[in-house]
Design an enzyme around this catalytic site. Structure first.
Site, PDB file in Angstrom:
ATOM      1  N   GLU A 138       0.817  -1.217   0.000  1.00  0.00           N
ATOM      2  CA  GLU A 138       0.000   0.000   0.000  1.00  0.00           C
ATOM      3  C   GLU A 138       0.849   1.264   0.000  1.00  0.00           C
ATOM      4  O   GLU A 138       2.022   1.243   0.330  1.00  0.00           O
ATOM      5  CB  GLU A 138      -0.925   0.020   1.219  1.00  0.00           C
ATOM      6  CG  GLU A 138      -0.301  -0.401   2.550  1.00  0.00           C
ATOM      7  CD  GLU A 138       0.870   0.426   3.015  1.00  0.00           C
ATOM      8  OE1 GLU A 138       0.810   1.664   2.892  1.00  0.00           O
ATOM      9  OE2 GLU A 138       1.866  -0.148   3.493  1.00  0.00           O
ATOM     10  N   GLY A 186       6.471  -0.062   4.138  1.00  0.00           N
ATOM     11  CA  GLY A 186       5.221  -0.363   3.446  1.00  0.00           C
ATOM     12  C   GLY A 186       5.506  -0.778   2.016  1.00  0.00           C
ATOM     13  O   GLY A 186       6.546  -1.359   1.712  1.00  0.00           O
ATOM     14  N   GLU A 187       4.567  -0.480   1.121  1.00  0.00           N
ATOM     15  CA  GLU A 187       4.677  -0.794  -0.312  1.00  0.00           C
ATOM     16  C   GLU A 187       4.620  -2.293  -0.599  1.00  0.00           C
ATOM     17  O   GLU A 187       4.691  -2.707  -1.743  1.00  0.00           O
ATOM     18  CB  GLU A 187       5.991  -0.251  -0.912  1.00  0.00           C
ATOM     19  CG  GLU A 187       6.212   1.228  -0.757  1.00  0.00           C
ATOM     20  CD  GLU A 187       7.544   1.688  -1.341  1.00  0.00           C
ATOM     21  OE1 GLU A 187       8.291   0.843  -1.890  1.00  0.00           O
ATOM     22  OE2 GLU A 187       7.856   2.888  -1.245  1.00  0.00           O
ATOM     23  N   GLY A 188       4.553  -3.144   0.431  1.00  0.00           N
ATOM     24  CA  GLY A 188       4.684  -4.581   0.229  1.00  0.00           C
ATOM     25  C   GLY A 188       6.125  -5.035   0.268  1.00  0.00           C
ATOM     26  O   GLY A 188       6.430  -6.191  -0.067  1.00  0.00           O
TER      27      GLY A 188
END
Length: 335
Positions: free
Chosen positions: A161, A302-304
Site C-alpha cells: 500500500e 510499506g509498499e509490500g
C-alpha cells in the site's frame, strides 16, 4: 464470482475453499524421504507443506508471483497525523509506475509481476473521527478493485500500500478489532514523535468515540479504513477463492487482513506473515492473529516491501522441497 455488497462478500468468505489435504499429505510423505535429517530445514519444511496444500500439488513450484500495490488518500490526514503531505501519495504512485521505488527492485529481484492500483486519489476518504471513512458503496468498490486486480494465473500474491495517513487508519482498526488503548496500537508511522505522536493517538481515540460497536471486521474497514486497505483485503479474499497463497506485509496490510479474519474465522489460513515491521504494534497484531513472521529486519516502508523480500524465503522452501533428491533417488542410506 463477485459481490456487490458487504453482505455478499460475507457470504463468499463463509464459503471459501480450503487446502487440498491429499496434496499436503503427499508433500509430507515426500518431505520424509528427502536427503536430510528429519526437520533439518526447520520452518522451510512447514512452508513447503502449507504451500503444496493450497496449490493442490505435492511437488509444487513458484513461477508466477504477483505484487499489487494499492494507493489511496485519507481525509484524516488533514488532522496532521503524518510527517508528509497527502500529495506524496500521487507522487509515489508515479514513482511505482516508473520503476523507481524499493518495491519495484524487490519485485524484479524475485521475478514477480508488479501492478499498481490507485484508488480515487483525487477523492480522499472522509475524516473517520466525524463519521464513516467510506460509504458501503465506496468500500465495496475498493474491495472489488482489489478482487479484480488479482491475476488468476498467479501462484503467489503479495499486496502492499501507499497512502499518507494510513498508519492512523490501521491503528484505529487494530484498537477496535483487538481492544486496548489507542496508545497501545498507535506508532510513529512516517516518523511522527512527541506532540505529533500524541495528536495521532488522540485522533485514534476520537475515531473510536465517533463509532459505536462494530458488526464485524468489514464494518470496521468501512468505518475506519481507506480505499487501499479495502483493496488489499479484496485481493487477499480473491486469492483465497483461487487457492493462491499470500505473503502478508506490515502493519497496515495486517490491519486490512485482520478485517477479513474478524469477519470469518480462518479467512487468513492461506496467508503467512512476511515480516515483523518496526511499527511497534505490528508484532502484537501478528500474535493476535497467530501469525509468526518469516523476517524481522526493522523495515517500516510499506509498499509490500517486507512481504516481497519474503518471496525469496518461500521460493527457497519450495526449491528444496521439490528439487531435492530422495534417499532412494540419490542412493544414500537413510539409516
Amino acid at each position: 464470482m463477485s459481490f456487490n455488497s458487504l453482505d455478499a462478500l460475507r457470504a463468499l468468505l463463509a464459503d471459501m475453499p480450503g487446502p487440498d489435504g491429499d496434496a499436503a499429505a503427499g508433500a509430507a510423505d515426500r518431505n520424509g524421504q528427502l536427503t536430510k535429517p528429519p526437520g533439518a530445514l526447520g520452518r522451510l519444511e512447514d512452508l513447503a507443506l502449507w504451500y503444496a496444500g493450497w496449490r493442490s500439488d505435492a511437488r509444487p513450484s513458484i513461477g508466477a508471483p504477483q505484487v499489487i500495490v494499492f494507493a489511496g488518500n485519507h481525509g484524516v490526514a488533514a488532522r496532521g497525523v503524518s510527517a508528509f503531505p497527502p500529495e506524496v501519495t500521487v507522487q509515489m504512485v508515479a514513482n511505482f509506475e516508473h520503476g523507481g521505488a524499493a518495491i519495484n527492485q524487490l519485485a524484479k529481484t524475485f521475478g514477480a509481476r508488479m501492478d499498481v492500483v490507485p484508488l480515487d486519489l483525487e477523492t480522499p476518504t472522509a475524516d473517520f473521527t466525524e463519521g464513516p471513512a467510506m460509504t458501503e458503496d465506496e468500500c465495496v468498490s475498493a474491495l472489488r478493485a482489489g478482487w479484480d486486480a488479482v491475476d488468476e494465473s498467479a501462484d503467489l500474491l503479495v499486496v502492499g500500500e501507499m497512502g499518507i495517513g494510513n498508519t492512523t487508519s490501521a491503528a484505529a482498526i487494530a484498537t477496535r478489532l483487538f481492544g486496548g488503548d489507542p496508545g497501545d496500537w498507535t506508532g510513529r508511522g512516517t516518523g511522527v514523535e512527541g506532540d505529533a505522536l500524541a495528536l495521532k493517538v488522540q485522533v485514534v481515540a476520537d475515531a473510536l468515540a465517533a463509532h459505536g460497536a462494530a458488526t464485524d471486521g468489514l464494518d470496521v474497514l468501512m468505518r475506519m479504513g481507506g480505499r487501499e486497505l479495502a483493496g488489499m483485503a479484496g485481493a487477499i479474499a480473491r486469492a483465497r477463492s483461487l487457492r493462491i497463497p499470500v505473503i502478508m506485509d506490515g502493519f497496515i496490510c495486517t490491519a486490512a487482513a485482520a478485517c477479513l479474519e474478524k469477519t470469518q474465522e480462518g479467512a487468513l489460513d492461506h496467508v503467512v506473515a512476511g515480516h515483523q515491521s518496526a511499527e511497534g504494534a505490528h508484532g502484537r497484531m501478528l500474535e493476535a492473529l497467530g501469525k509468526e513472521p518469516l523476517l524481522s529486519l526493522g523495515l517500516r516502508l510499506g509498499e509490500g516491501s517486507g512481504a516481497a523480500l519474503a518471496i525469496g524465503i518461500l521460493k527457497g522452501a519450495i526449491a528444496c522441497h521439490s528439487g531435492m533428491a530422495t534417499f532412494a533417488e540419490a542412493g544414500v542410506s537413510d539409516g
